[in-house]
Design an enzyme around this catalytic site. Sequence first.
Site, PDB file in Angstrom:
ATOM      1  N   GLU A  16       4.036   4.380  -1.608  1.00 13.73           N
ATOM      2  CA  GLU A  16       2.688   4.610  -1.062  1.00 13.73           C
ATOM      3  C   GLU A  16       1.914   5.662  -1.869  1.00 13.73           C
ATOM      4  O   GLU A  16       0.925   6.205  -1.364  1.00 13.73           O
ATOM      5  CB  GLU A  16       2.783   5.060   0.402  1.00 13.73           C
ATOM      6  N   SER A 205       5.434   0.158   4.756  1.00 10.51           N
ATOM      7  CA  SER A 205       4.458  -0.791   4.218  1.00 10.51           C
ATOM      8  C   SER A 205       5.007  -2.211   4.188  1.00 10.51           C
ATOM      9  O   SER A 205       4.688  -2.984   3.293  1.00 10.51           O
ATOM     10  CB  SER A 205       4.026  -0.374   2.811  1.00 10.51           C
ATOM     11  N   SER A 352      -8.911   4.675   8.101  1.00 14.77           N
ATOM     12  CA  SER A 352      -7.577   4.355   8.617  1.00 14.77           C
ATOM     13  C   SER A 352      -7.571   4.440  10.148  1.00 14.77           C
ATOM     14  O   SER A 352      -8.422   5.094  10.746  1.00 14.77           O
ATOM     15  CB  SER A 352      -6.541   5.339   8.093  1.00 14.77           C
TER      16      SER A 352
END
Length: 378
Positions: A16, A205, A352
């Site tokens: 990430e 993820s 987000s």
Amino acid sequence: MAKKRIVVMYGGKADEHSISCISAASALRALDTDKFEAIPVGITKDGKWIVNGENPLGWSLDEGLPTVEKTPGVKDVVLEVALGQDGFFAREDDGTLTPFGHVDAVFPVLHGPFGEDGTIQGLFEMMGVPYVGCGVLASAACMDKHYTKVLLAAAGIPVAPGITLDARSFDKASEFKANADAIMAQVSEAGLQYPLFVKPSRAGSSFGVTKVEHEGDAAELAAAVFEASHHDWRILVEQGIDAREIECAVLCPKAGEAPQASWPGEIVLDKRAEGDDQFYDFDSKYMDSAASHVEVPANLPEETLNLVRETAKKAFVAVDGAGLSRVDTFVTKDGKVMVNEINTMPGFTSISMYPKAWEATGVRYTDLITKLIEGVLR
Ligand SMILES: Nc1ncnc2c1ncn2[C@@H]1O[C@H](COP(=O)(O)OP(=O)(O)OP(=O)(O)O)[C@@H](O)[C@H]1O
Ligand SMILES: [Mg+2]
């Protein structure tokens, strides 16, 4: 009053890396500069800490994925552990060390291993430097889905039924085919219903996550376990939960105070190819801003929203959370709430879920960052 000096960290060794860069850039743009002076510190993909790199303020997802690079002019960061908050230095070309000066706190805007898993938190504990976010135990436990579930289950919080496998002893050469029947036997002994979700315990993820559709197909299950084993030897096989995925932002600026929960939100997919049964994967999550949007509060009865909020706070306390966490839940048609996972450093860009959920609950992005930092300075 003098501005508080905050080391804001981004990048890192995890997959990430770039998401962290975008999260930090977003946070730096929103930071209240009347109160705080930011000292941006990047970590390259191979783990080198640097200052004077490319200015994160220029980064955004539209410009492509940024990375922290050792370009000319960049200086290595040197830590003098015993000096604590005065222990941060930049190494000049001639080898001399320039002190950062007194650092009031660190905000590690880092996702994944070596940022969100307790390791860097342990370093700051050793140095005695205040830092934003969960401590060592919560960070480590939440990075590992198996142990997250152990803690949640012990606190009476519902989680997806499943088993945990140790792939270290499996026959790699056969891509686990030789172990397929034994794995199948464990699945049926645990009474898990199909579809199954197979996933590495420590990853993120959606890396290595596979949906297994066909009951009785040992080869399909073995292939999924093999795929997960590229990410971790500890592997979860879970019963698929037919539910909506509802996320709740938990905020607790000062460890030990009562956590607060935002209105729960939902990622609503806008673009889904015909016949596409993909679950929310890496691309739709990060790369394709047209693919989805965040909806807060999620379109659910208020009673259910409140159950999610209560469950999220309970989960946060169960793992000994501090600072912030995004608690991801499954909400079934009949309004039952299960916790899927807890992200102790959730995606933190202004678009987000975590900041969006707080904005919809009445806390602006800038104030959210202020609260988080001031919480560790108190
Ligand atoms: N037991 C389950 N039942 C139904 N769907 C599941 C289950 N486990 C995982 N999924 C699906 O797979 C996705 C990824 O799984 P999970 O969130 O556990 O992994 P992750 O790699 O930590 O993802 P991230 O950290 O990016 O959220 C979930 O968002 C969900 O869509
Ligand atoms: Mg997830």
